[in-house]
Design a protein around this motif. Structure first.
Motif, PDB file in Angstrom:
ATOM      1  N   ARG A 284      33.178  -8.253 -15.011  1.00  0.00           N
ATOM      2  CA  ARG A 284      35.293  -8.885 -15.438  1.00  0.00           C
ATOM      3  C   ARG A 284      35.817  -7.741 -16.349  1.00  0.00           C
ATOM      4  N   LEU A 285      36.677  -7.753 -15.483  1.00  0.00           N
ATOM      5  CA  LEU A 285      37.608  -6.753 -16.285  1.00  0.00           C
ATOM      6  C   LEU A 285      38.184  -7.818 -17.904  1.00  0.00           C
ATOM      7  N   PRO A 286      39.087  -7.505 -18.579  1.00  0.00           N
ATOM      8  CA  PRO A 286      39.835  -8.118 -19.652  1.00  0.00           C
ATOM      9  C   PRO A 286      40.914  -9.697 -19.091  1.00  0.00           C
ATOM     10  N   ASN A 287      41.057  -8.917 -17.701  1.00  0.00           N
ATOM     11  CA  ASN A 287      41.768 -10.170 -17.158  1.00  0.00           C
ATOM     12  C   ASN A 287      41.068 -10.642 -16.098  1.00  0.00           C
ATOM     13  N   GLY A 288      39.818 -10.720 -16.281  1.00  0.00           N
ATOM     14  CA  GLY A 288      39.026 -11.909 -14.782  1.00  0.00           C
ATOM     15  C   GLY A 288      38.782 -11.577 -14.004  1.00  0.00           C
ATOM     16  N   GLU A 289      39.609 -10.692 -13.573  1.00  0.00           N
ATOM     17  CA  GLU A 289      39.026  -9.271 -12.371  1.00  0.00           C
ATOM     18  C   GLU A 289      37.924  -8.673 -12.929  1.00  0.00           C
ATOM     19  N   THR A 290      37.559  -8.765 -11.114  1.00  0.00           N
ATOM     20  CA  THR A 290      36.353  -7.932 -11.122  1.00  0.00           C
ATOM     21  C   THR A 290      36.431  -6.239 -10.282  1.00  0.00           C
ATOM     22  N   LEU A 291      36.408  -5.469 -10.682  1.00  0.00           N
ATOM     23  CA  LEU A 291      36.696  -3.920  -9.379  1.00  0.00           C
ATOM     24  C   LEU A 291      35.109  -4.081  -8.232  1.00  0.00           C
ATOM     25  N   ASN A 292      33.922  -4.137  -9.164  1.00  0.00           N
ATOM     26  CA  ASN A 292      32.833  -4.435  -7.872  1.00  0.00           C
ATOM     27  C   ASN A 292      32.433  -2.964  -7.638  1.00  0.00           C
ATOM     28  N   VAL A 293      32.676  -1.774  -8.446  1.00  0.00           N
ATOM     29  CA  VAL A 293      32.250  -0.789  -7.611  1.00  0.00           C
ATOM     30  C   VAL A 293      30.500  -0.470  -8.502  1.00  0.00           C
ATOM     31  N   PRO A 294      29.536  -0.908  -7.111  1.00  0.00           N
ATOM     32  CA  PRO A 294      27.998  -0.111  -8.176  1.00  0.00           C
ATOM     33  C   PRO A 294      28.056   1.713  -8.283  1.00  0.00           C
ATOM     34  N   MET A 295      27.069   2.096  -8.749  1.00  0.00           N
ATOM     35  CA  MET A 295      27.540   3.286  -8.889  1.00  0.00           C
ATOM     36  C   MET A 295      26.976   4.078  -8.258  1.00  0.00           C
ATOM     37  N   SER A 296      26.756   4.996  -7.560  1.00  0.00           N
ATOM     38  CA  SER A 296      26.630   5.723  -6.432  1.00  0.00           C
ATOM     39  C   SER A 296      25.291   6.335  -6.370  1.00  0.00           C
ATOM     40  N   PRO A 297      24.251   6.668  -5.929  1.00  0.00           N
ATOM     41  CA  PRO A 297      23.597   7.182  -5.752  1.00  0.00           C
ATOM     42  C   PRO A 297      23.364   9.329  -6.774  1.00  0.00           C
ATOM     43  N   ALA A 298      24.567   9.428  -6.364  1.00  0.00           N
ATOM     44  CA  ALA A 298      25.511  11.218  -6.890  1.00  0.00           C
ATOM     45  C   ALA A 298      25.563  10.812  -8.095  1.00  0.00           C
ATOM     46  N   LEU A 299      25.665   9.920  -8.873  1.00  0.00           N
ATOM     47  CA  LEU A 299      26.826   9.467 -10.394  1.00  0.00           C
ATOM     48  C   LEU A 299      25.342   9.112 -10.680  1.00  0.00           C
ATOM     49  N   ALA A 300      24.305   8.217 -10.071  1.00  0.00           N
ATOM     50  CA  ALA A 300      22.937   8.064 -11.008  1.00  0.00           C
ATOM     51  C   ALA A 300      21.924   9.230 -11.048  1.00  0.00           C
ATOM     52  N   GLU A 301      22.204   9.903 -10.099  1.00  0.00           N
ATOM     53  CA  GLU A 301      21.582  11.587 -10.113  1.00  0.00           C
ATOM     54  C   GLU A 301      22.138  12.292 -11.480  1.00  0.00           C
ATOM     55  N   MET A 302      23.337  12.567 -12.017  1.00  0.00           N
ATOM     56  CA  MET A 302      23.809  12.898 -13.171  1.00  0.00           C
ATOM     57  C   MET A 302      23.742  12.259 -14.507  1.00  0.00           C
ATOM     58  N   TYR A 303      23.791  11.360 -14.219  1.00  0.00           N
ATOM     59  CA  TYR A 303      23.482  10.404 -15.537  1.00  0.00           C
ATOM     60  C   TYR A 303      21.525  10.412 -15.847  1.00  0.00           C
ATOM     61  N   ARG A 304      21.077  10.990 -14.690  1.00  0.00           N
ATOM     62  CA  ARG A 304      19.851  10.926 -15.577  1.00  0.00           C
ATOM     63  C   ARG A 304      19.627  12.243 -16.038  1.00  0.00           C
ATOM     64  N   ALA A 305      20.251  13.235 -14.667  1.00  0.00           N
ATOM     65  CA  ALA A 305      20.202  14.602 -15.513  1.00  0.00           C
ATOM     66  C   ALA A 305      20.927  14.706 -16.995  1.00  0.00           C
ATOM     67  N   LEU A 306      21.183  14.321 -16.958  1.00  0.00           N
ATOM     68  CA  LEU A 306      22.179  14.023 -18.494  1.00  0.00           C
ATOM     69  C   LEU A 306      20.563  13.275 -19.447  1.00  0.00           C
ATOM     70  N   GLY A 307      19.758  12.393 -19.468  1.00  0.00           N
ATOM     71  CA  GLY A 307      18.546  11.773 -19.313  1.00  0.00           C
ATOM     72  C   GLY A 307      18.606  10.159 -19.717  1.00  0.00           C
ATOM     73  N   GLN A 308      19.305   9.789 -19.035  1.00  0.00           N
ATOM     74  CA  GLN A 308      19.015   8.239 -18.297  1.00  0.00           C
ATOM     75  C   GLN A 308      18.205   7.807 -18.121  1.00  0.00           C
ATOM     76  N   PRO A 309      17.405   6.418 -18.924  1.00  0.00           N
ATOM     77  CA  PRO A 309      16.508   6.574 -18.452  1.00  0.00           C
ATOM     78  C   PRO A 309      16.275   5.948 -16.569  1.00  0.00           C
ATOM     79  N   ASP A 310      15.520   5.910 -16.203  1.00  0.00           N
ATOM     80  CA  ASP A 310      14.868   5.369 -14.917  1.00  0.00           C
ATOM     81  C   ASP A 310      15.111   3.879 -15.125  1.00  0.00           C
TER      82      ASP A 310
END
Length: 310
Positions: A284-310
């Motif tokens: 939830r955002l500070p106003n109580g609403e949610t965007l509810n946008v799951p992380m895309s596979p492409a972005l998850a792979e970018m984070y893993r390339a930076l060192g994000q644990p699986d």
């Protein structure tokens, strides 16, 4: 030292307890920040959930949290305490200063030294890389259209249906460039109205002065979630451009660029990147609403390339 930070120490990192000026010859942004005693963070006032103002008028968002993490590493490098923007004036150390910047002035202010980091919803592309440098990419977005709903569905399904009508955009944005490229591909041409800020662009749409508001899809979702009348509108059409978001910094400053890259690697390895994503894009955002946008596979792979644990 956290584990990845200990493995990927930038050349400017100091031995524990040493003063920056006693250990290395500082240059570029690090010298400027150290001499000034402040790190200047440029932010957008209306780019939720990346950079916007909370009800108390304080800048918050995903990008600002990332820039705070970079500021922590800058302070550590300079062997100084990081002082928050709202801390008492007598408190000494490296103080964060937040400065609002409009879309069309953010890059010039960075080049001129009026800000040290540009922390908003800025697309890293080849044209902009001629004048500034970028952090690793932390989000993937794209240009879409915000249009009124009719019977619960977007009144427009494609930019082609906007022939002869007005589309409002934020001036100085990649969305403006995308719409101007497309405007003459339909007949009669689309009228592209560029306004200084995204708030004004939304207000023109809401007042019926434009048929659509073109911006990054995630920013349009932010307006739907945070504006009282946001549910009157929906996001329509195919992607008209693709926008990889990154933090802006000055060019030709290898020491500072290395620190920013290593700061992202530290935040990835510590799980900070993924936690911040969930905080601003899923929870939830500070106003109580949610965007509810799951992380895309492409972005998850970018984070893993930076060192994000699986």
């Amino acid at each position: 030292m956290r584990r990845l930070w200990a493995l990927a120490v930038p050349a400017v990192l100091l031995c524990a307890g040493a003063r920056a000026e006693d250990s290395v010859v500082l240059s570029g942004t690090l010298k400027t920040v150290n001499d000034r005693g402040t790190i200047l963070i440029g932010y957008r006032v209306s780019a939720p959930p990346f950079s916007f103002l909370n009800p108390g008028g304080q800048p918050i968002g995903f990008s600002l949290d990332l820039c705070h993490g970079i500021a922590e590493d800058v302070a550590r490098t300079l062997s100084r305490e990081l002082v928050e923007a709202d801390a008492p004036a007598w408190q000494t150390g490296l103080r964060i200063v937040y400065l609002p910047v409009a879309a069309e002035e953010r890059l010039p202010k960075l080049v001129a030294g009026a800000i040290d980091l540009e922390c908003g919803s800025t697309t890293a592309n080849a044209e902009r890389a001629k004048s500034i440098a970028f952090s690793p990419v932390f989000f993937l977005a794209g240009t879409k259209l915000l249009v009124p709903l009719a019977d619960g569905r977007p009144a427009v399904s494609s930019y082609r249906e906007l022939a002869g009508r007005t589309v409002v955009v934020g001036s100085g944005t990649t969305n403006e460039a995308a719409m101007r490229r497309l405007a003459a591909t339909v007949s009669p041409p689309i009228a592209v109205a560029a306004v200084p800020g995204l708030d004004e662009a939304y207000d023109r749409l809401a007042a019926g002065k434009a048929a659509a508001f073109a911006s990054d899809d995630i920013l349009l979702s932010g307006f739907i979630a945070t504006r009282p009348d946001g549910k009157r509108f929906g996001i329509a059409g195919d992607y008209l451009s693709f926008e990889p978001y990154a933090i802006g910094l000055r060019r030709d400053d290898p020491a500072f660029a290395a620190l920013v890259r290593d700061s992202f690697a530290r935040m990835a390895a510590d799980g900070v990147l993924s936690r911040l994503y969930v905080k601003w894009l899923v929870d939830r955002l500070p106003n109580g609403e949610t965007l509810n946008v799951p992380m895309s596979p492409a972005l998850a792979e970018m984070y893993r390339a930076l060192g994000q644990p699986d």
